[in-house]
Each structure stands twice: as C-alpha cells, then as structure tokens.
Design an enzyme around this catalytic site. Structure first.
Site, PDB file in Angstrom:
ATOM      1  N   ARG A 144     -49.225  -3.296 -40.046  1.00 47.44           N
ATOM      2  CA  ARG A 144     -48.966  -4.149 -38.893  1.00 47.44           C
ATOM      3  C   ARG A 144     -47.653  -3.699 -38.265  1.00 47.44           C
ATOM      4  NH1 ARG A 144     -44.574  -5.230 -40.409  1.00 47.44           N
ATOM      5  NH2 ARG A 144     -44.313  -6.519 -38.573  1.00 47.44           N
ATOM      6  N   GLY A 145     -47.412  -4.232 -37.078  1.00 39.83           N
ATOM      7  CA  GLY A 145     -46.313  -3.733 -36.266  1.00 39.83           C
ATOM      8  C   GLY A 145     -46.877  -2.720 -35.289  1.00 39.83           C
ATOM      9  N   ALA A 146     -46.610  -2.926 -33.992  1.00 38.19           N
ATOM     10  CA  ALA A 146     -47.274  -2.120 -32.963  1.00 38.19           C
ATOM     11  C   ALA A 146     -47.117  -0.604 -33.171  1.00 38.19           C
ATOM     12  CB  ALA A 146     -46.781  -2.536 -31.577  1.00 38.19           C
ATOM     13  N   ARG A 187     -57.058  -4.375 -32.811  1.00 41.69           N
ATOM     14  CA  ARG A 187     -56.145  -5.477 -32.458  1.00 41.69           C
ATOM     15  C   ARG A 187     -55.824  -5.339 -30.973  1.00 41.69           C
ATOM     16  NH1 ARG A 187     -51.390  -7.461 -36.047  1.00 41.69           N
ATOM     17  NH2 ARG A 187     -51.999  -9.377 -34.985  1.00 41.69           N
ATOM     18  N   GLN A 205     -43.977 -12.762 -42.091  1.00 40.56           N
ATOM     19  CA  GLN A 205     -43.507 -11.368 -42.030  1.00 40.56           C
ATOM     20  C   GLN A 205     -41.990 -11.285 -42.108  1.00 40.56           C
ATOM     21  OE1 GLN A 205     -45.791 -12.769 -39.957  1.00 40.56           O
ATOM     22  NE2 GLN A 205     -47.192 -11.255 -39.101  1.00 40.56           N
ATOM     23  N   ASP A 259     -44.975  -6.084 -28.773  1.00 45.09           N
ATOM     24  CA  ASP A 259     -46.304  -5.503 -28.941  1.00 45.09           C
ATOM     25  C   ASP A 259     -46.874  -5.001 -27.626  1.00 45.09           C
ATOM     26  OD1 ASP A 259     -47.574  -6.148 -31.873  1.00 45.09           O
ATOM     27  OD2 ASP A 259     -46.012  -7.561 -31.315  1.00 45.09           O
ATOM     28  N   ASN A 294     -44.761 -10.676 -27.939  1.00 38.97           N
ATOM     29  CA  ASN A 294     -44.277 -10.412 -29.290  1.00 38.97           C
ATOM     30  C   ASN A 294     -44.798 -11.514 -30.204  1.00 38.97           C
ATOM     31  OD1 ASN A 294     -42.642  -8.725 -31.070  1.00 38.97           O
ATOM     32  ND2 ASN A 294     -41.277 -10.481 -31.239  1.00 38.97           N
ATOM     33  N   LYS A 295     -44.493 -11.409 -31.472  1.00 41.40           N
ATOM     34  CA  LYS A 295     -44.978 -12.378 -32.452  1.00 41.40           C
ATOM     35  C   LYS A 295     -44.698 -13.802 -32.001  1.00 41.40           C
ATOM     36  CE  LYS A 295     -46.806 -11.682 -35.467  1.00 41.40           C
ATOM     37  NZ  LYS A 295     -48.283 -11.682 -35.605  1.00 41.40           N
TER      38      LYS A 295
END
Length: 348
Positions: free
Chosen positions: A48-50, A89, A194, A235, A245-246
């Site tokens: 995970r993480g763009a 995603r 996270q 992202d 973003n998150k």
C-alpha cells in the site's frame, strides 16, 4: 535499516512484497507469482502507499507476461490481466501511471518490460530523496522555531509506502538527519492503523522520538500549539491542487489553516494527475463495511448498523500551503498550481 528497506522487490521471476498487514509484530515477505495474487495483495493492503503500488503494478506487467507464457495466454489475455492490475485500487493514480508507462515497452518483450519497471522503482527512490531535501529546506524557511521542529503526520508515507526512503516521512528523515526533529505526532490512522502499525515502526527504526495519537486528537494537538507543521503524502493530486489522501487528512489541513502553520503535501510528480481538473473528479474508493463495524473479527457496532468506509478524503488546494515534489515546492494556497507548473516543465 529503513534506508535499505524495500517494500517491493523483483526476485528474477517473482515479486517479493513486505506483508504490511502483519507489521509491526512480524516481518514477513509474500512471494507473488501470478496476477490474481498481486491484485489480492494490492486490495488487501499487503502492499500500500501510492508509489509502492505503482512500483508493484510496474512489475505486475512482467508477472502477467510470465504467467501468460506458463499458461498459454494470447496477447489479448495478457493485456486483460494487466488491466485488472491497473484497476485494483482506483484512487491511487500512480498505479495507473506506472502500469501505462511499462506497457509502452510491452511489445518489446519481458526484458524491456523489466528494465522499465526497474527504472520506475529507481526513479521513485531518487525522487523521494530529492523531495526530502526540498521539503526540509522549505519548512525551515517557513518555520523559524529556533529549535528542532514538532511535526504531525497522517497515515504511512515512508519506505513501506514507496519504492524506498519515503515522501512525507522522507522529509521528516531529512530533518532528523540535520538534528532538527524534536518529536513526531503520528496519527494512528483509522480504521487499519497504518500510522500506529507502520509509521511508528519506521520511526523506531530511525530512532526518531514520536507519539502515536488517535486521529481525533490531531486537531486539538495542532490548535494547542504543540505542532509546528504537518506533512502528509497523497494518492492523487488534481490540476488545481486539490489532494486526495488517506481519510482524516482534510481535518488536519483545516486545523493547520486555523492555527496558521504549514500544511505540506509530499508526493512525486507521478501522483499529479493533470487530467483531473479538481478534487470533485477524484474517485474515492469505498472499502468494506467490516473494517469499521468490526475489530479483529469481533463486531463492535449493532447488527443493524451499516458502515461508511471511504478510504480517502480530498483536501482543497486552498488549504495546501506547500506541495513538494522532486522538482521543488509549489505554494498551492498562494496560487501556484501543479497543472500550470507541470505543463510548463513538460513544454520547456
């Protein structure tokens, strides 16, 4: 340790992914050999993480070619498998950008695809290092604290979320290397933690003093004057500077605006999507209800309750004090738009 950490690594015939679902209690690696396993790993947040997803997607083209050779797929079947990876995603634009880039070498064969995927990975590490320096320099000009800085961050933006080093956490690491970090406030990042599971783990590896705090504590910590700046990742960044973003990020940005402290977004240029005019056009991924209605498989909400679980939110560009990429810092809230900036860079 964290400088050498690779969340995504090509072994020669498979993809090795650090399983981020079991950190910080265990450090395990998943060996990915087929498209189904990679799509599952991306959707379950094994990776995970763009930027990290982008690197995994780049190597995913090679996986599809190898699987197609083993299973007798024709070229259209291989391309269909790649399309599944690309859409695994929908919010993180890096996945699409990196897959599309590698696909330009598709007709040249496996070696060319692997060379392009390796370039994607190498360039992301180089970009992260550069934005760490740019971001640290910019913050030190904006914040004259006369002491090391107190930084707040949200979600995980370190080596685990990238091809290496980190975006927002890369800026923090650069400041720490200069002896200029007093403490980091790491938001826990509900519902999958996270921040507390991954960011705190990376900060421990670096020996950086930190607190883990509830997401709901962030605004109060900022407004009490306990934070000098917030640094987050992204992202997808629209042409007008709106940033996905998150989920929980926009609350941090609002608090920073009210407190008059910098809100810095750190992301590579691959995260800027010039085809997206504004945040209103960004597709926000809705994840499963169980992530917010259960905890470790135990129901915590009434049986009749439904769960609303957006994985991301959008911070308006007017709240983004600075956007740092590998090309420098744009002061978005002051009118420096990424669309105009990157268009000029490409035409220059």
């Amino acid at each position: 340790m964290s400088q050498e950490l690779r969340a995504v690594d090509w072994t020669g015939n498979s993809l090795a992914l650090i399983d981020q679902t079991v950190l910080p209690h265990r450090t395990e690696t998943c060996e990915i050999r087929d498209v189904d396993a990679l799509v599952d790993a991306i959707q379950r947040l094994v990776v995970r993480g763009a930027p990290a997803i982008g690197a995994a997607g780049a190597y995913g083209v090679a996986l599809a070619l190898l699987q197609g050779e083993r299973e007798g797929w024709d070229r259209s079947e291989v391309r269909a498998a790649v399309a599944r990876i690309r859409s695994a995603r929908p919010t993180a634009v890096n996945l699409m950008v990196c897959v599309d880039r590698v696909m330009t070498r598709f007709d040249e064969g496996l070696d060319a695809v692997l060379a392009e995927a390796a370039a994607v990975q190498r360039e992301d590490v180089e970009a992260n290092r550069a934005m760490g320096v740019y971001g640290a320099d910019w913050l030190l000009k904006r914040v004259d604290a006369g002491r090391p800085l107190r930084i707040l961050t949200h979600c995980n933006t370190g080596a685990l979320a990238t091809a290496g080093w980190g975006t927002a956490l890369g800026v923090i690491r650069e400041l720490h290397a200069r002896g200029l970090v007093e403490v980091v406030y790491a938001d826990e990042t509900r519902p999958l933690l996270q921040g507390s599971r991954l960011t705190a783990w990376e900060l421990v590896q670096e020996g950086i003093a930190h607190y883990v705090q509830a997401d709901g504590a962030a605004a109060g910590t900022i407004l009490r004057g306990e934070v000098d700046a917030a640094i987050v990742g992204a992202d997808r960044i629209a042409a007008n500077g709106d940033t996905a973003n998150k989920v929980g990020t926009v609350g941090v940005a609002l608090a920073c605006a009210d407190a008059g402290i910098p809100f810095l977004v750190a992301a590579p240029t691959t995260t800027v999507d010039l085809s997206t005019a504004s945040g209103a056009d960004i597709h926000i991924e809705l994840r499963g209800e169980d992530e917010v209605l259960e905890w470790s498989g135990v129901r915590t909400a009434p049986a009749e309750s439904r769960g609303h679980n957006p994985a991301f939110d959008v911070t308006p560009g007017r709240l983004v004090t600075g956007l740092v990429t590998e090309r420098g810092v744009l002061e978005v809230s002051a009118g420096e738009l990424p669309g105009e900036h990157l268009s000029r860079q490409k035409s220059a």
